[in-house]
Structure formats: C-alpha cells, structure tokens
Enzyme design. Structure first.
Site, PDB file in Angstrom:
ATOM      1  N   GLU A   1       0.711  -1.221  -0.150  1.00 33.69           N
ATOM      2  CA  GLU A   1       0.021  -0.070   0.110  1.00 33.69           C
ATOM      3  C   GLU A   1       0.715   1.109  -0.040  1.00 33.69           C
ATOM      4  O   GLU A   1       0.579   2.137  -0.600  1.00 33.69           O
ATOM      5  CB  GLU A   1      -0.789  -0.235   1.089  1.00 33.69           C
ATOM      6  CG  GLU A   1      -1.776   1.146   1.323  1.00 33.69           C
ATOM      7  CD  GLU A   1      -1.732   2.416   2.091  1.00 33.69           C
ATOM      8  OE1 GLU A   1      -2.144   3.232   1.988  1.00 33.69           O
ATOM      9  OE2 GLU A   1      -0.448   2.357   2.507  1.00 33.69           O
ATOM     10  N   GLU A   2       1.947   1.177   0.665  1.00 35.45           N
ATOM     11  CA  GLU A   2       2.782   2.412   0.929  1.00 35.45           C
ATOM     12  C   GLU A   2       3.447   2.779  -0.175  1.00 35.45           C
ATOM     13  O   GLU A   2       3.764   3.958  -0.415  1.00 35.45           O
ATOM     14  CB  GLU A   2       3.892   2.084   2.050  1.00 35.45           C
ATOM     15  CG  GLU A   2       3.108   1.967   3.636  1.00 35.45           C
ATOM     16  CD  GLU A   2       2.771   3.285   4.203  1.00 35.45           C
ATOM     17  OE1 GLU A   2       2.695   4.387   3.550  1.00 35.45           O
ATOM     18  OE2 GLU A   2       2.188   3.233   5.349  1.00 35.45           O
TER      19      GLU A   2
ATOM     20  N   HIS B   1       4.695   7.730   9.840  1.00 31.94           N
ATOM     21  CA  HIS B   1       5.978   7.666   8.925  1.00 31.94           C
ATOM     22  C   HIS B   1       7.441   8.113   9.601  1.00 31.94           C
ATOM     23  O   HIS B   1       8.248   8.420   8.701  1.00 31.94           O
ATOM     24  CB  HIS B   1       5.912   8.230   7.738  1.00 31.94           C
ATOM     25  CG  HIS B   1       4.850   7.683   6.652  1.00 31.94           C
ATOM     26  ND1 HIS B   1       4.666   7.820   5.547  1.00 31.94           N
ATOM     27  CD2 HIS B   1       3.923   6.675   7.065  1.00 31.94           C
ATOM     28  CE1 HIS B   1       3.754   7.145   4.917  1.00 31.94           C
ATOM     29  NE2 HIS B   1       3.207   6.292   5.942  1.00 31.94           N
TER      30      HIS B   1
HETATM   31 ZN   LIG Z   1      -1.359   3.155   6.205  1.00 30.32          ZN
END
Ligand SMILES: [Zn+2]
Length: 456
Positions: free
Chosen positions: A288-289, A388
């Site tokens: 996803e990232e 993050h």
């Molecule tokens: Zn996420």
C-alpha cells in the site's frame, strides 16, 4: 436500516473485548519483525505471520495473491549543510528515492511546494534543492508528497526536502515516486526545516551536500486473503487493511493496527455458529505504502466479480471509533444509524461522513464504484505525530481502542453480510465521475494517471 442480531453482538463483544488475541500477536510482529517495506524479507515474514494466524483461527481459503513490486531498501544518507556554520540534517530518504546520489546544491525555500510557489519562483528553482513543508495554503488542495516531487522535478530542481509538521526531530519518510525517482527526495525534521528557512529568509546562501545510497531491485509482494463462507449465493463483504509499512520503526499504527483489527474481526466472526448470507472475506494488503499496489491488483484481477462485492471496509491507522465514513453515499447515514445506536456503548455516535478521499486501499474499490465503508476514529497516544517516523512503535497502539474498532468493524461487517437485499449498490461510471468531481479529487487522480470513464 442495518442491524446486527443482539445475540451476535453479545458474542462478538465478549469474544473481542474479553478474549481478544490480535493485540498481543501484533506486539510479537512489531518486536520480532518490525518495519515491513514492500518486497523485502521483513514484508514476507509479515505476510507469513498473517497467513498462519488466519489458519490457526480456522479461516477458510487462506491464500496469497502475489504480484511483482519494486523492492526499495533504505541505504545510507548524509545530508550536510556545508560551510563554516554547517551541520548535519536529520534527514531520511523518501521511499523509491534514487539508488545513488552524490550532489551539492543551493537550497531554495519553496513554501508549501505547491504550483503557485513554483510559478512565483520560476527559473530560480533550476538546479536548486527545494525545501518545503507539509502545509497547504488557504483555498488550495493538500498535495501528496508524490505530487510535490513531481512539481519540483518539472520546475528543474536538483532535489527536494520536505520538513515535518511534527516537532521533535521526527523526520518523515513515505513514497515519493511510483518508480525509482530521478532526483533525491527526503524528509527532514521540523527543527532543521525552520533553521534553514530562517537562514534563507535572512538572505544567506545555504548549500547542502547530499550523499545517498538505496537498494532498488525487482521483488514481489503478497496480499494475504482468508474467508468465512456465506450460506447463500456468491456475494462478498470484504474487510481489509495494509500490512506493509515503512522501515524507520515498527509500522505499529501504520498499519499493524489496521491489520490487527482485520485479524481480530476474522477471529471473532469465525467463532459465530450462525453464519451470515454473504461470504466475509478478509484481506491484508501488500505494498500500500508504495502506491496501493495490493488493492489495485485485487481490483484488477477480480474485474466483473466486483459486482458481487456488497461492501469493502478499510482499516488504515484506525483509532478509537466514533462514527462512519461512506464516501460518495450520503444515503448511508440512515442505513447505518441503527448500527450506531447498537454500538453507542462502545463510542459510536450518530456521526456520518461521506466526502470521498484518497491514498489508502479503499481507493481502487471506490473508483470501481464498489461501496466503501470506514470508521471515523481518533488515534490515541498522539500516534498521528509519529506517522512515517522513527516513533511508530507498538506502545502507540491502544489495546482498548483496537478492541472497540474491531467490534464495530465486525458488527458492521456481519450486518452488511446478512441483510436480505443489498442496500448499497455499485455505482455506474457516471456516478463515480460525479463523486470524484464533487469531491474535488480530479486533479489529484489525474496526477496518478486516472481518468473518469464517463461524463460526470
Ligand atoms: Zn497506512
């Protein structure tokens, strides 16, 4: 109006809030595997962790969906302000930053790094390392970091630094381009960003020396899928969340948390004697990232079968829930209000939101017209600050909030899977185009190469 049978809700409540297991399993994943960047060994270990849990908890049809992905791995980075009063920046490479960089250039402050900033600065940008923050000007749309890098490249910049909106040395990573980027791109701390801005504002020339090494190689990633077969027909309700993460920390709240919610839902729903009509499918998305790759692949593979997807629930950094989000579907408020009443004791209020948004795994489904649902929630433990960064570690996960999200998710999933006739239907291409236009998402989607398939 959707409802879950009281006996089912009681059983789910006991199972999840009293006997929940996913929180402890998530702790093991975080502490023994840690960050899980798409295509890496750690991501593979994460995929196997999820596969084994689905099997241990008796889910059916446990399988991988494998696809190729660019496996980017962080190497070394030195970003040094040169000269007598120089210092070392607290910098982290953005995901998919170039394999090799050895460069020195002047720094130029470009504000938020938005189109008007670059228009204002024109040729001054050529050959500079641009510095921007994570903010957005009034009346402008917030840009994803991939869009900020694209603008910097188009303006002729030699590199990009994005300073963090969170104080405390929390430089942020995240994908900057959907293939290896052509110029160096990095996150720096808010403090370093402020210092650079002050020096530049005082008229000084600031030069930065960047030496960067990263691994860029072909790899593969795997969605992990499991099911609880329905009793009737071949329609599906899917609950998913991404298991891949960044590498600076443990990927605990982004998105070990959402993964654990999905796993807990699967475990508890699997224990019910009374199965609902539709199949309940669970998905831990990969990659996803780095561009929502796993959910994109799933949507691409399942093509026409998506007609049978009665709803897709997405859990990404889902905190303590207080309401429902159902993009593009204002009519869902009435549909979900009964469930909200049933779950009132667990924090769900009569709050419904339907503005469409991007940048998580609901996106490919939403753009395919599939009904999408999420929980509106507050992240406890200031977890949003650590997004993050090196701070996304297991202590930020609240066991109680995880339980409430899993309970609300499981009850909602059951209700959607068991209603005699679907309340939420697939949108036509024209309806999708209208939702995207009204949601002011056309520009952001165009930057990803997406075009509406019909007139709005
Ligand atoms: Zn996420």
């Amino acid at each position: 109006m959707l409802k879950v049978p009281e006996a089912v809700l009681d059983q789910l409540t006991c199972e999840i809030l009293n006997r929940g297991e996913a929180y402890v399993e998530l702790g093991t994943l975080c502490d023994t595997v840690g960050g899980r960047v798409a295509g890496t060994e750690a991501a593979k270990k994460g995929e196997e962790w999820a596969f084994k849990l689905f099997e241990r908890w008796g889910l059916a049809c446990v399988r991988f969906e494998e696809f190729p992905v660019l496996a980017w791995t962080r190497g070394t980075l030195s970003a040094q302000v040169v000269g007598d009063h120089g210092w070392t920046l607290a910098a982290v490479a953005h995901g998919n930053a170039p394999a090799h960089v050895a460069a020195e250039a002047e720094v130029l402050d470009v504000g938020h790094g938005d189109t008007p900033d670059y228009e204002r600065l024109g040729e001054k940008v050529l050959g500079k390392v641009t510095l921007c923050d994570e903010g957005v000007a009034e009346g402008r749309r917030g840009l994803h970091r991939t869009e900020k890098l694209k603008l910097a490249i188009e303006a002729g910049a030699a590199g990009l630094m994005i300073s963090s909106s969170a104080a405390g040395g929390l430089s942020r990573t995240g994908v900057c381009h959907y293939a290896e980027a052509s110029i160096p791109s990095m996150g720096i701390s808010q403090e370093d960003g402020s210092r650079l801005q002050r020096l530049l504002a005082s008229g000084r020339t600031v030069r930065v020396r960047i030496d960067m090494q990263n691994g860029v190689a072909p790899g593969h990633a795997r969605n992990v899928i499991a099911e609880i077969p329905g009793t009737d027909g071949d329609e599906v309700v899917l609950a998913g969340g991404h298991l891949d993460s960044w590498d600076l920390a443990q990927g605990a709240t982004d998105n070990g948390l959402g993964s654990a919610i999905v796993l807990e839902m699967a475990r508890a729903l699997g224990k019910l004697e009374k199965k609902p009509r539709r199949t309940m499918r669970f998905a831990l998305w990969a990659a996803e990232e780095v561009g929502l790759c796993g959910s994109h692949e799933h949507v691409r593979w399942h093509g026409d079968a998506l007609d049978g997807y009665a709803a897709v629930l997405n859990f990404d950094m889902t905190g303590d829930p207080f309401g429902y989000w159902c993009p593009g579907r204002p009519e869902s408020a009435e549909l979900l209000s009964g469930l909200a009443t049933q779950l009132a004791g667990h924090g769900i209020e009569q709050r419904f939101e339907h503005r469409p948004g991007l940048h998580s795994d609901h996106q490919p489904f939403m753009l395919a017209g599939v009904p999408v649902l999420g929980l509106m929630a507050n992240l406890p433990n200031e977890a949003g600050r650590y997004y993050h960064s090196v701070g996304d570690t297991f202590e930020k996960v609240s066991r109680a909030a995880l339980g409430r999200a899993a309970l609300a998710g499981a009850a909602t999933m059951y209700a959607l899977a068991d209603e005699p006739k679907r309340s939420l239907n697939r949108m036509s291409d024209a309806e999708v185009a209208k939702m995207v236009k009204e949601g002011n998402l056309l520009e952001a989607l165009a930057a990803e190469g997406w075009r509406p398939k019909a007139e709005a």
